[in-house]
Design an enzyme around this catalytic site. Sequence first.
Site, PDB file in Angstrom:
ATOM      1  CG  ASP A  31      -6.365 -47.168   8.905  1.00  0.00           C
ATOM      2  OD1 ASP A  31      -6.086 -45.985   9.159  1.00  0.00           O
ATOM      3  OD2 ASP A  31      -7.516 -47.638   8.987  1.00  0.00           O
ATOM      4  N   GLY A  34      -2.994 -42.590  13.761  1.00  0.00           N
ATOM      5  CA  GLY A  34      -3.629 -41.663  14.696  1.00  0.00           C
ATOM      6  C   GLY A  34      -3.981 -42.355  16.004  1.00  0.00           C
ATOM      7  NE  ARG A  35      -7.693 -46.132  14.307  1.00  0.00           N
ATOM      8  CZ  ARG A  35      -7.993 -47.104  13.458  1.00  0.00           C
ATOM      9  NH1 ARG A  35      -8.604 -48.192  13.886  1.00  0.00           N
ATOM     10  NH2 ARG A  35      -7.656 -47.008  12.186  1.00  0.00           N
ATOM     11  NE  ARG A  44      -5.051 -37.726  13.233  1.00  0.00           N
ATOM     12  CZ  ARG A  44      -5.604 -38.929  13.026  1.00  0.00           C
ATOM     13  NH1 ARG A  44      -6.228 -39.548  14.002  1.00  0.00           N
ATOM     14  NH2 ARG A  44      -5.561 -39.493  11.835  1.00  0.00           N
ATOM     15  CG  HIS A  48       0.621 -39.175  10.465  1.00  0.00           C
ATOM     16  ND1 HIS A  48      -0.173 -40.224  10.059  1.00  0.00           N
ATOM     17  CD2 HIS A  48      -0.233 -38.148  10.724  1.00  0.00           C
ATOM     18  CE1 HIS A  48      -1.449 -39.853  10.078  1.00  0.00           C
ATOM     19  NE2 HIS A  48      -1.508 -38.586  10.484  1.00  0.00           N
ATOM     20  CB  THR A  77      -8.676 -38.908  -3.802  1.00  0.00           C
ATOM     21  OG1 THR A  77      -9.458 -40.093  -3.603  1.00  0.00           O
ATOM     22  CG2 THR A  77      -7.753 -39.124  -4.982  1.00  0.00           C
ATOM     23  CD  GLU A  78     -11.659 -40.658  -1.152  1.00  0.00           C
ATOM     24  OE1 GLU A  78     -12.090 -40.381  -2.285  1.00  0.00           O
ATOM     25  OE2 GLU A  78     -10.790 -41.537  -0.978  1.00  0.00           O
ATOM     26  CG  LEU A 142      10.221 -53.887  -3.450  1.00  0.00           C
ATOM     27  CD1 LEU A 142       9.198 -55.014  -3.427  1.00  0.00           C
ATOM     28  CD2 LEU A 142      10.446 -53.381  -2.019  1.00  0.00           C
ATOM     29  NE  ARG A 205     -13.186 -47.621   6.625  1.00  0.00           N
ATOM     30  CZ  ARG A 205     -13.364 -47.707   7.947  1.00  0.00           C
ATOM     31  NH1 ARG A 205     -14.201 -48.604   8.444  1.00  0.00           N
ATOM     32  NH2 ARG A 205     -12.722 -46.911   8.756  1.00  0.00           N
ATOM     33  CD  GLU A 218      -7.126 -65.148  -1.014  1.00  0.00           C
ATOM     34  OE1 GLU A 218      -7.714 -65.028   0.072  1.00  0.00           O
ATOM     35  OE2 GLU A 218      -7.613 -65.767  -1.981  1.00  0.00           O
TER      36      GLU A 218
HETATM   37  C1  IPE Z   1      -7.034 -45.254   4.157  1.00  0.00           C
HETATM   38  O1  IPE Z   1      -7.096 -44.962   5.503  1.00  0.00           O
HETATM   39  C2  IPE Z   1      -6.034 -44.377   3.470  1.00  0.00           C
HETATM   40  C3  IPE Z   1      -4.640 -44.592   3.805  1.00  0.00           C
HETATM   41  C4  IPE Z   1      -4.177 -45.536   4.586  1.00  0.00           C
HETATM   42  C5  IPE Z   1      -3.720 -43.686   3.169  1.00  0.00           C
HETATM   43  P1  IPE Z   1      -8.155 -43.928   6.089  1.00  0.00           P
HETATM   44  O2  IPE Z   1      -7.893 -43.871   7.544  1.00  0.00           O
HETATM   45  O3  IPE Z   1      -8.094 -42.659   5.339  1.00  0.00           O
HETATM   46  O4  IPE Z   1      -9.526 -44.654   5.764  1.00  0.00           O
HETATM   47  P2  IPE Z   1     -10.944 -44.544   6.456  1.00  0.00           P
HETATM   48  O5  IPE Z   1     -11.315 -43.092   6.493  1.00  0.00           O
HETATM   49  O6  IPE Z   1     -10.807 -45.104   7.837  1.00  0.00           O
HETATM   50  O7  IPE Z   1     -11.836 -45.382   5.603  1.00  0.00           O
HETATM   51  C1  IPE Z   2      -3.020 -43.935   8.378  1.00  0.00           C
HETATM   52  O1  IPE Z   2      -3.321 -43.644   9.693  1.00  0.00           O
HETATM   53  C2  IPE Z   2      -2.286 -42.829   7.670  1.00  0.00           C
HETATM   54  C3  IPE Z   2      -3.079 -42.107   6.669  1.00  0.00           C
HETATM   55  C4  IPE Z   2      -4.321 -42.319   6.371  1.00  0.00           C
HETATM   56  C5  IPE Z   2      -2.414 -41.058   5.969  1.00  0.00           C
HETATM   57  P1  IPE Z   2      -4.577 -42.759  10.109  1.00  0.00           P
HETATM   58  O2  IPE Z   2      -4.135 -41.336  10.170  1.00  0.00           O
HETATM   59  O3  IPE Z   2      -5.730 -43.024   9.249  1.00  0.00           O
HETATM   60  O4  IPE Z   2      -4.813 -43.297  11.569  1.00  0.00           O
HETATM   61  P2  IPE Z   2      -6.210 -43.536  12.282  1.00  0.00           P
HETATM   62  O5  IPE Z   2      -7.019 -44.395  11.371  1.00  0.00           O
HETATM   63  O6  IPE Z   2      -6.822 -42.185  12.506  1.00  0.00           O
HETATM   64  O7  IPE Z   2      -5.854 -44.233  13.549  1.00  0.00           O
HETATM   65 MG    MG Z   3      -7.313 -44.319   9.367  1.00  0.00          MG
END
Ligand code: IPE
Ligand code: IPE
Ligand code: MG
Length: 254
Positions: A31, A34-35, A44, A48, A77-78, A142, A205, A218
């Site tokens: 995660d 984007g940030r 963004r 990626h 899925t979201e 692996l 989360r 863990e």
């Molecule tokens: C979880 O990250 C999904 C992946 C890393 C693929 P998200 O960025 O989608 O999760 P939320 O929306 O912050 O919970």
């Molecule tokens: C994780 O980074 C990649 C995916 C969820 C696909 P994000 O795209 O969720 O990055 P943030 O959370 O917006 O920084």
């Molecule tokens: Mg994210």
Amino acid sequence: MWPSLWKRHKSKGFAEVDRKRIPCHIAIIMDGNGRWAHRRGLPRSLGHKAGVEALRVIVRACSQLGVKYLTVYAFSTENWRRPKEEVGVLMNLLTEYLRKELEELHGNAVVVKALGRIEELPQEAQTELFKAFERTKENPGLVLNLALNYGGRAELVEVVRKASQDIAKGVLEPEKLDEHSLSQYLYTAGMPDPDLIIRTSGEMRLSNFLLWQSAYSEIVVVPEYWPDFDEKALLQAIQTYQQRERRFGGLSKG
Ligand code: IPE
Ligand code: IPE
Ligand code: MG
């Protein structure tokens, strides 16, 4: 072959990791792409792209550490709720990653697998995935599980659906259903549950990741955004894991 990680890290004085207690299964919620990009004033999509580089490094490191299973959450899925352009970028990066990396992964004995509703991914991505499954399926190294269009709830819905079908066919007796037999319907059938779940970017989360399998994992949350997560951060997370006491509902040994 990938160069030795231990040699490099010994000399640099990285985390004190016990080589005999490397987690068998590590799962990562990648995660913060984007940030990471936003902080640099970049789109963004470049976050990626940088995230794919981090994935390359971490797959190699896990393979060298002797981790048996690495599950990475790449698309939930979201995540379809994101703008169409971003979803397109993510799907193209997946296709490109598989095209570019397959030979190197294969050369390093990695087995490529996927968890999720693969049949709903764009055709191109599916084609590369099936190529990767086929090419690497006999490898001894692996196991890299790519969680793609993965949702823990969707997975559990499929478990219930498949188990009910087997009950209707008479191949499964409801009285004989237990945790073990039900887990055979999961995407991760036959694999151990993750010992360690790492989430980058500080979010605490699960975001619908491995709901069944995470029962006793863990969880280590690290502040780094995913593109900044490197070998050093991985070793640090493993060290944190090794300092935890896993009780599985029992009592402390001490
Ligand atoms: C979880 O990250 C999904 C992946 C890393 C693929 P998200 O960025 O989608 O999760 P939320 O929306 O912050 O919970
Ligand atoms: C994780 O980074 C990649 C995916 C969820 C696909 P994000 O795209 O969720 O990055 P943030 O959370 O917006 O920084
Ligand atoms: Mg994210």
